[in-house]
Design a protein around this motif. Structure first.
Motif, PDB file in Angstrom:
ATOM      1  N   LYS A  91      -9.240  -8.235  78.083  1.00 50.19           N
ATOM      2  CA  LYS A  91      -9.992  -7.465  79.078  1.00 50.19           C
ATOM      3  C   LYS A  91     -10.821  -6.354  78.414  1.00 50.19           C
ATOM      4  CE  LYS A  91      -6.256  -8.073  82.488  1.00 50.19           C
ATOM      5  NZ  LYS A  91      -5.249  -7.363  83.333  1.00 50.19           N
ATOM      6  N   GLN A  92     -11.914  -6.023  79.041  1.00 50.26           N
ATOM      7  CA  GLN A  92     -12.758  -4.939  78.542  1.00 50.26           C
ATOM      8  C   GLN A  92     -11.977  -3.626  78.494  1.00 50.26           C
ATOM      9  OE1 GLN A  92     -15.858  -5.079  77.283  1.00 50.26           O
ATOM     10  NE2 GLN A  92     -15.766  -2.866  76.861  1.00 50.26           N
ATOM     11  N   ALA A  93     -11.013  -3.491  79.375  1.00 53.42           N
ATOM     12  CA  ALA A  93     -10.212  -2.256  79.424  1.00 53.42           C
ATOM     13  C   ALA A  93      -9.485  -2.006  78.111  1.00 53.42           C
ATOM     14  CB  ALA A  93      -9.194  -2.348  80.561  1.00 53.42           C
ATOM     15  N   TYR A  94      -9.115  -3.069  77.403  1.00 50.81           N
ATOM     16  CA  TYR A  94      -8.403  -2.908  76.131  1.00 50.81           C
ATOM     17  C   TYR A  94      -9.337  -2.303  75.073  1.00 50.81           C
ATOM     18  CZ  TYR A  94      -5.435  -6.439  78.450  1.00 50.81           C
ATOM     19  OH  TYR A  94      -4.667  -7.138  79.344  1.00 50.81           O
ATOM     20  N   ARG A  95     -10.582  -2.751  75.087  1.00 52.65           N
ATOM     21  CA  ARG A  95     -11.571  -2.204  74.148  1.00 52.65           C
ATOM     22  C   ARG A  95     -11.942  -0.770  74.528  1.00 52.65           C
ATOM     23  NH1 ARG A  95     -14.144  -5.531  70.644  1.00 52.65           N
ATOM     24  NH2 ARG A  95     -15.988  -4.173  70.643  1.00 52.65           N
ATOM     25  N   ASP A  96     -12.095  -0.532  75.817  1.00 48.66           N
ATOM     26  CA  ASP A  96     -12.433   0.824  76.277  1.00 48.66           C
ATOM     27  C   ASP A  96     -11.345   1.819  75.890  1.00 48.66           C
ATOM     28  OD1 ASP A  96     -14.726  -0.224  77.402  1.00 48.66           O
ATOM     29  OD2 ASP A  96     -13.916  -0.292  79.449  1.00 48.66           O
ATOM     30  N   TYR A  97     -10.105   1.352  75.938  1.00 49.28           N
ATOM     31  CA  TYR A  97      -8.962   2.218  75.630  1.00 49.28           C
ATOM     32  C   TYR A  97      -9.017   2.736  74.191  1.00 49.28           C
ATOM     33  CZ  TYR A  97      -4.088   3.489  74.635  1.00 49.28           C
ATOM     34  OH  TYR A  97      -2.943   4.145  74.231  1.00 49.28           O
ATOM     35  N   VAL A  98      -9.257   1.838  73.230  1.00 46.15           N
ATOM     36  CA  VAL A  98      -9.267   2.273  71.832  1.00 46.15           C
ATOM     37  C   VAL A  98     -10.457   3.187  71.541  1.00 46.15           C
ATOM     38  CG1 VAL A  98      -7.953   0.298  70.978  1.00 46.15           C
ATOM     39  CG2 VAL A  98     -10.434   0.164  71.048  1.00 46.15           C
ATOM     40  N   VAL A  99     -11.561   2.961  72.240  1.00 45.59           N
ATOM     41  CA  VAL A  99     -12.722   3.846  72.073  1.00 45.59           C
ATOM     42  C   VAL A  99     -12.392   5.238  72.616  1.00 45.59           C
ATOM     43  CG1 VAL A  99     -15.092   4.283  72.777  1.00 45.59           C
ATOM     44  CG2 VAL A  99     -14.406   1.970  72.122  1.00 45.59           C
ATOM     45  N   LYS A 100     -11.802   5.278  73.790  1.00 44.61           N
ATOM     46  CA  LYS A 100     -11.453   6.554  74.428  1.00 44.61           C
ATOM     47  C   LYS A 100     -10.450   7.335  73.594  1.00 44.61           C
ATOM     48  CE  LYS A 100      -9.401   8.463  78.649  1.00 44.61           C
ATOM     49  NZ  LYS A 100      -8.809   8.127  79.983  1.00 44.61           N
ATOM     50  N   LYS A 101      -9.480   6.637  73.019  1.00 48.86           N
ATOM     51  CA  LYS A 101      -8.420   7.299  72.253  1.00 48.86           C
ATOM     52  C   LYS A 101      -8.753   7.467  70.769  1.00 48.86           C
ATOM     53  CE  LYS A 101      -5.443   7.565  75.674  1.00 48.86           C
ATOM     54  NZ  LYS A 101      -4.952   8.875  76.188  1.00 48.86           N
ATOM     55  N   GLY A 102      -9.833   6.827  70.315  1.00 48.10           N
ATOM     56  CA  GLY A 102     -10.145   6.854  68.890  1.00 48.10           C
ATOM     57  C   GLY A 102      -9.037   6.186  68.090  1.00 48.10           C
ATOM     58  N   ALA A 103      -8.485   5.113  68.664  1.00 52.47           N
ATOM     59  CA  ALA A 103      -7.286   4.478  68.115  1.00 52.47           C
ATOM     60  C   ALA A 103      -7.616   3.342  67.155  1.00 52.47           C
ATOM     61  CB  ALA A 103      -6.436   3.943  69.266  1.00 52.47           C
ATOM     62  N   SER A 104      -6.619   2.954  66.374  1.00 58.12           N
ATOM     63  CA  SER A 104      -6.769   1.792  65.491  1.00 58.12           C
ATOM     64  C   SER A 104      -6.955   0.547  66.351  1.00 58.12           C
ATOM     65  CB  SER A 104      -5.542   1.651  64.587  1.00 58.12           C
ATOM     66  OG  SER A 104      -4.349   1.678  65.337  1.00 58.12           O
ATOM     67  N   THR A 105      -7.709  -0.401  65.836  1.00 52.47           N
ATOM     68  CA  THR A 105      -8.073  -1.552  66.653  1.00 52.47           C
ATOM     69  C   THR A 105      -8.051  -2.848  65.858  1.00 52.47           C
ATOM     70  OG1 THR A 105      -9.843  -2.517  68.002  1.00 52.47           O
ATOM     71  CG2 THR A 105     -10.509  -1.130  66.168  1.00 52.47           C
ATOM     72  N   SER A 106      -7.793  -3.944  66.559  1.00 55.06           N
ATOM     73  CA  SER A 106      -7.912  -5.274  65.950  1.00 55.06           C
ATOM     74  C   SER A 106      -9.235  -5.913  66.363  1.00 55.06           C
ATOM     75  CB  SER A 106      -6.739  -6.162  66.365  1.00 55.06           C
ATOM     76  OG  SER A 106      -6.600  -6.201  67.774  1.00 55.06           O
ATOM     77  N   ASP A 107     -10.058  -5.136  67.081  1.00 54.09           N
ATOM     78  CA  ASP A 107     -11.404  -5.556  67.495  1.00 54.09           C
ATOM     79  C   ASP A 107     -11.393  -6.844  68.304  1.00 54.09           C
ATOM     80  OD1 ASP A 107     -14.151  -5.207  67.710  1.00 54.09           O
ATOM     81  OD2 ASP A 107     -14.583  -6.341  65.874  1.00 54.09           O
TER      82      ASP A 107
END
Length: 308
Positions: A91-107
């Motif tokens: 879901k797009q929400a998963y990508r939005d979450y890491v952007v909002k939190k500045g979190a590590s991501t698996s992209d």
């Protein structure tokens, strides 16, 4: 140092700041010197017997950052009737979450279909908070994402209780605290590591230095994800088999680690230590009665790899 004790016994030495080192005696009456580490808290156990091999501030509660994801994976893997090949739509929400939190991501890309197994790799290797979110959203129950993730976190706490992790609390599925109630102790986190390593799937994932995973893209074509493990002990320390890194401003650098040599597996935890990899190697050397930490050269993560 000659302690005048018979072989096969142990000696407990009280240190400052509540640290206790349990030293296995070597040879006829010689004790190996317990290593000094800069970690605020550290613990090591024998996964077979559960015996304490090293301890420093073992029961002091501290933030654990992304090592939280060890429990995230454990809750999923302990789910009755688990289908590791079940496909989850990102879901797009998963990508939005890491952007909002500045979190590590698996992209993970919106609309792609990935399996539960692949989400475990994405959560544990590059420490993807997007992947952890996907797992919590999938394996929690409720009518909304918020309700489902809250339910999943309650499962994390229930699992901690069942494992007798008396000084641990989760308020996050990925290590980003929401109510300042995301903490553990070195002893507790080692108990979790010991339990997690009983899963062959978990062991396979966390010992992987990297992985390439093919998923179905949103357009129906194939997409290949490449993820690198943030654990620099893999390929650096002989016998290293995992487990998980974690770093945040409140926790400092953390590490859950494990290694196997000559049929003996040890698992441990380091909380808040700028030299976490080197100190983990020193602690494991102490248990294995070796000195490989002195000559160990840490792996360099590939360019573009996540850092955690």
């Amino acid at each position: 140092m000659n302690l005048g004790l018979s072989p096969r016994r142990t000696v407990t030495v009280a240190l400052t700041a509540g640290a206790v080192l349990v030293a296995p005696l070597v040879g006829t009456a010689q004790a190996a010197s317990a290593p000094s580490v800069s970690a605020k808290g550290a613990f090591l156990l024998d996964t077979s017997s559960g015996k304490t091999l090293y301890s420093k501030a073992a029961d002091t509660k501290r933030q654990m950052a992304s090592t939280t994801k060890v429990m995230t994976a454990t809750v999923v893997l302990d789910t009755k009737g688990l289908n590791l090949d079940k496909k989850i739509t990102i879901k797009q929400a998963y990508r939005d979450y890491v952007v909002k939190k500045g979190a590590s991501t698996s992209d993970l890309r919106t609309g792609d279909k990935v399996t539960v197994r692949q989400l475990l790799y994405a959560t544990l290797l590059p420490s993807g908070c997007d992947a952890a979110y996907a797992l919590a959203d999938t394996f929690g129950t409720g009518k909304t994402a918020s309700a489902r993730t809250a339910n999943f976190i309650s499962k994390m706490n229930a699992k901690a209780k069942s494992l007798k992790m008396k000084n641990t609390s989760y308020d996050s599925f990925d290590g980003i605290p929401t109510k300042s109630k995301n903490y553990t102790t070195p002893r507790d986190a080692s108990l979790l590591a010991r339990h997690a390593l009983k899963s062959s799937t978990f062991r396979t994932v966390v010992k992987s230095k990297s992985t390439k995973q093919k998923a179905t893209a949103s357009n129906g074509k194939s997409r290949t994800y490449t993820w690198y493990n943030t654990n620099k002990l893999l390929g650096s320390y002989k016998g290293a088999i995992g487990i998980k890194t974690g770093t945040a401003s409140g926790s400092g650098p953390c590490l859950v680690f494990a290694a196997t040599r000559n049929g003996k597996t040890v698992a441990g935890v380091i909380l808040n230590d700028s030299k976490r990899f080197e100190d983990a190697a020193k602690i494991m050397d102490y248990a294995f009665k070796s000195n490989s930490a002195k000559t160990m050269k840490l792996q360099t993560l590939p360019k573009g790899a996540q850092k955690d």
